[in-house]
Design an enzyme around this catalytic site. Structure first.
Site, mmCIF file in Angstrom:
data_model
loop_
_atom_site.group_PDB
_atom_site.id
_atom_site.type_symbol
_atom_site.label_atom_id
_atom_site.label_comp_id
_atom_site.label_asym_id
_atom_site.label_seq_id
_atom_site.Cartn_x
_atom_site.Cartn_y
_atom_site.Cartn_z
ATOM 1 N N ASP A 24 88.179 -48.401 -40.034
ATOM 2 C CA ASP A 24 87.638 -48.948 -38.788
ATOM 3 C C ASP A 24 86.877 -47.885 -37.992
ATOM 4 O O ASP A 24 87.233 -46.706 -38.019
ATOM 5 C CB ASP A 24 88.800 -49.502 -37.945
ATOM 6 C CG ASP A 24 88.311 -50.466 -36.870
ATOM 7 O OD1 ASP A 24 87.142 -50.888 -36.924
ATOM 8 O OD2 ASP A 24 89.106 -50.781 -35.975
ATOM 9 N N ASN A 26 83.222 -47.730 -37.876
ATOM 10 C CA ASN A 26 81.847 -47.434 -38.324
ATOM 11 C C ASN A 26 80.815 -47.786 -37.256
ATOM 12 O O ASN A 26 79.864 -47.027 -37.010
ATOM 13 C CB ASN A 26 81.497 -48.240 -39.576
ATOM 14 C CG ASN A 26 82.331 -47.850 -40.769
ATOM 15 O OD1 ASN A 26 82.980 -46.813 -40.761
ATOM 16 N ND2 ASN A 26 82.302 -48.672 -41.798
ATOM 17 N N TRP A 29 80.931 -45.431 -34.267
ATOM 18 C CA TRP A 29 80.424 -44.118 -34.686
ATOM 19 C C TRP A 29 78.893 -44.129 -34.642
ATOM 20 O O TRP A 29 78.265 -43.181 -34.166
ATOM 21 C CB TRP A 29 80.930 -43.813 -36.100
ATOM 22 C CG TRP A 29 80.541 -42.483 -36.650
ATOM 23 C CD1 TRP A 29 81.236 -41.315 -36.539
ATOM 24 C CD2 TRP A 29 79.375 -42.184 -37.438
ATOM 25 N NE1 TRP A 29 80.576 -40.302 -37.202
ATOM 26 C CE2 TRP A 29 79.435 -40.810 -37.763
ATOM 27 C CE3 TRP A 29 78.292 -42.934 -37.906
ATOM 28 C CZ2 TRP A 29 78.442 -40.171 -38.526
ATOM 29 C CZ3 TRP A 29 77.314 -42.302 -38.659
ATOM 30 C CH2 TRP A 29 77.393 -40.936 -38.960
ATOM 31 N N ARG A 37 74.340 -50.338 -36.583
ATOM 32 C CA ARG A 37 75.666 -50.396 -37.209
ATOM 33 C C ARG A 37 75.607 -50.088 -38.698
ATOM 34 O O ARG A 37 76.525 -49.507 -39.268
ATOM 35 C CB ARG A 37 76.293 -51.778 -36.977
ATOM 36 C CG ARG A 37 76.549 -52.083 -35.507
ATOM 37 C CD ARG A 37 77.110 -53.482 -35.322
ATOM 38 N NE ARG A 37 78.356 -53.666 -36.037
ATOM 39 C CZ ARG A 37 79.541 -53.251 -35.590
ATOM 40 N NH1 ARG A 37 79.642 -52.673 -34.422
ATOM 41 N NH2 ARG A 37 80.630 -53.444 -36.310
ATOM 42 N N HIS A 41 77.969 -47.934 -41.404
ATOM 43 C CA HIS A 41 78.586 -48.400 -42.655
ATOM 44 C C HIS A 41 78.204 -47.492 -43.821
ATOM 45 O O HIS A 41 79.022 -47.232 -44.703
ATOM 46 C CB HIS A 41 78.196 -49.847 -42.940
ATOM 47 C CG HIS A 41 78.750 -50.814 -41.934
ATOM 48 N ND1 HIS A 41 80.045 -50.760 -41.476
ATOM 49 C CD2 HIS A 41 78.173 -51.857 -41.264
ATOM 50 C CE1 HIS A 41 80.259 -51.727 -40.592
ATOM 51 N NE2 HIS A 41 79.132 -52.400 -40.435
ATOM 52 N N SER A 69 86.807 -58.191 -44.605
ATOM 53 C CA SER A 69 87.936 -59.104 -44.407
ATOM 54 C C SER A 69 87.448 -60.543 -44.397
ATOM 55 O O SER A 69 86.249 -60.813 -44.219
ATOM 56 C CB SER A 69 88.646 -58.778 -43.089
ATOM 57 O OG SER A 69 87.899 -59.305 -42.008
ATOM 58 N N GLU A 71 87.703 -62.409 -42.130
ATOM 59 C CA GLU A 71 87.177 -62.673 -40.773
ATOM 60 C C GLU A 71 85.781 -62.045 -40.572
ATOM 61 O O GLU A 71 85.066 -62.385 -39.629
ATOM 62 C CB GLU A 71 88.118 -62.104 -39.702
ATOM 63 C CG GLU A 71 89.429 -62.877 -39.539
ATOM 64 C CD GLU A 71 90.408 -62.683 -40.697
ATOM 65 O OE1 GLU A 71 90.498 -61.543 -41.213
ATOM 66 O OE2 GLU A 71 91.053 -63.663 -41.102
ATOM 67 N N LEU A 135 93.091 -42.895 -62.065
ATOM 68 C CA LEU A 135 93.102 -43.286 -60.657
ATOM 69 C C LEU A 135 92.639 -44.737 -60.560
ATOM 70 O O LEU A 135 91.703 -45.128 -61.258
ATOM 71 C CB LEU A 135 92.112 -42.366 -59.904
ATOM 72 C CG LEU A 135 91.664 -42.754 -58.503
ATOM 73 C CD1 LEU A 135 92.838 -42.678 -57.536
ATOM 74 C CD2 LEU A 135 90.563 -41.810 -58.006
ATOM 75 N N SER A 198 95.596 -56.130 -38.831
ATOM 76 C CA SER A 198 94.429 -57.013 -38.970
ATOM 77 C C SER A 198 94.393 -57.755 -40.308
ATOM 78 O O SER A 198 93.371 -57.753 -40.999
ATOM 79 C CB SER A 198 93.133 -56.213 -38.782
ATOM 80 O OG SER A 198 93.090 -55.643 -37.503
#
Ligand code: FPP
Length: 242
Positions: A24, A26, A29, A37, A41, A69, A71, A135, A198
């Site tokens: 959270d 981005n 920032w 925005r 990202h 998400s 949302e 990994l 969230s």
């Protein structure tokens, strides 16, 4: 040898097996820098790369990232389109490095709603890395914890039909979630100052340790990653026991 390197050696069996990130901050920032925005990202994707490099080298086996998400569709069409392109950029640019690291790419979430171009790239990355074992990088995309649980219950009901209620228990429902093979996250890290989940990993977070930081996601650096790991190693996990 740094203090952390020494601790990693001595406490290897106590290291988290799975760390999950709520990336959270981005947008804020970018705003701080008077930039769009999308700039945030892109910087967020760079921060994700730093995590993969740093924790991959420490020897953490599973890293999950909450990238989109259920949302997030409510954001502007422009921002949604931008976010839908990030998996394509990541796979185009980072596949050679993922192969070098022996990293396998998997996804959590309902991918049926992802645009074809994005999904094709995601599947390509998944297929190309399927044999890698060092990994696991799990990208949560169109992911919601409640949605995952409902999808799991539906899948279980379809399989068990009238025996469903008889079969319904925590262990068996767990097998119908997106990745039953993964250990639950030992640690969930959220950047950006909010202290909530969230809708992330609601089922899997039952006993996760939580780490919240004010730092915006694109500011995540090795120093903070060391601090997060050190803080985790200092905790005493009891899983409801004494
Ligand atoms: C939340 O910050 C962040 C996101 C919704 C997107 C995060 C995605 C990445 C960092 C890269 C994903 C990479 C791949 C490969 C898919 P925000 O926009 O809500 O920030 P704000 O709260 O400051 O507005």
């Amino acid at each position: 040898m740094s203090q952390l390197e020494n601790r990693i050696k001595v406490e290897r069996e106590n290291l988290p097996k799975h760390i999950a990130f709520i990336m959270d901050g981005n947008g804020r920032w970018a705003q701080q820098r008077k930039m769009p925005r999308s700039f945030g990202h892109n910087a967020g994707l760079d921060a994700m790369r730093r995590v993969i490099r740093f924790y991959g080298e420490v020897g953490i086996k599973v890293l999950s990232f909450y990238a989109f998400s259920t949302e997030n569709w409510k954001r502007s069409q422009r921002e949604v389109n931008f976010l839908m392109n990030l998996p394509i950029d990541f796979i185009e640019q980072d596949l050679p490095e993922l192969m070098e690291r022996g990293a396998r790419l998997i996804y959590s979430g309902d991918l049926t709603k992802i645009p074809k171009k994005t999904l094709d790239a995601m599947r390509r990355g998944e297929k190309a890395t399927a044999q890698n074992n060092d990994l696991i990088i799990n990208i949560a995309f169109n992911y919601g914890g409640r949605d995952e649980i409902i999808r799991g219950i539906r899948a279980m009901a379809l399989e068990h039909k009238e025996g469903f209620l008889q079969a319904l228990n925590e262990e068996d429902l767990g097998k119908f979630l997106d990745h039953p093979e993964l250990p639950d996250p030992d640690l969930i890290v959220r950047t950006g100052g909010e202290q909530r989940l969230s809708n992330f990993f609601l089922w899997q977070a039952a006993y996760s340790e939580l780490f919240f930081t004010e730092e915006y996601w694109p500011d995540l650096n090795e120093e903070l990653l060391e601090k997060i790991l050190g803080d985790y190693l200092d905790r005493n996990r009891r899983f409801g026991g004494l």
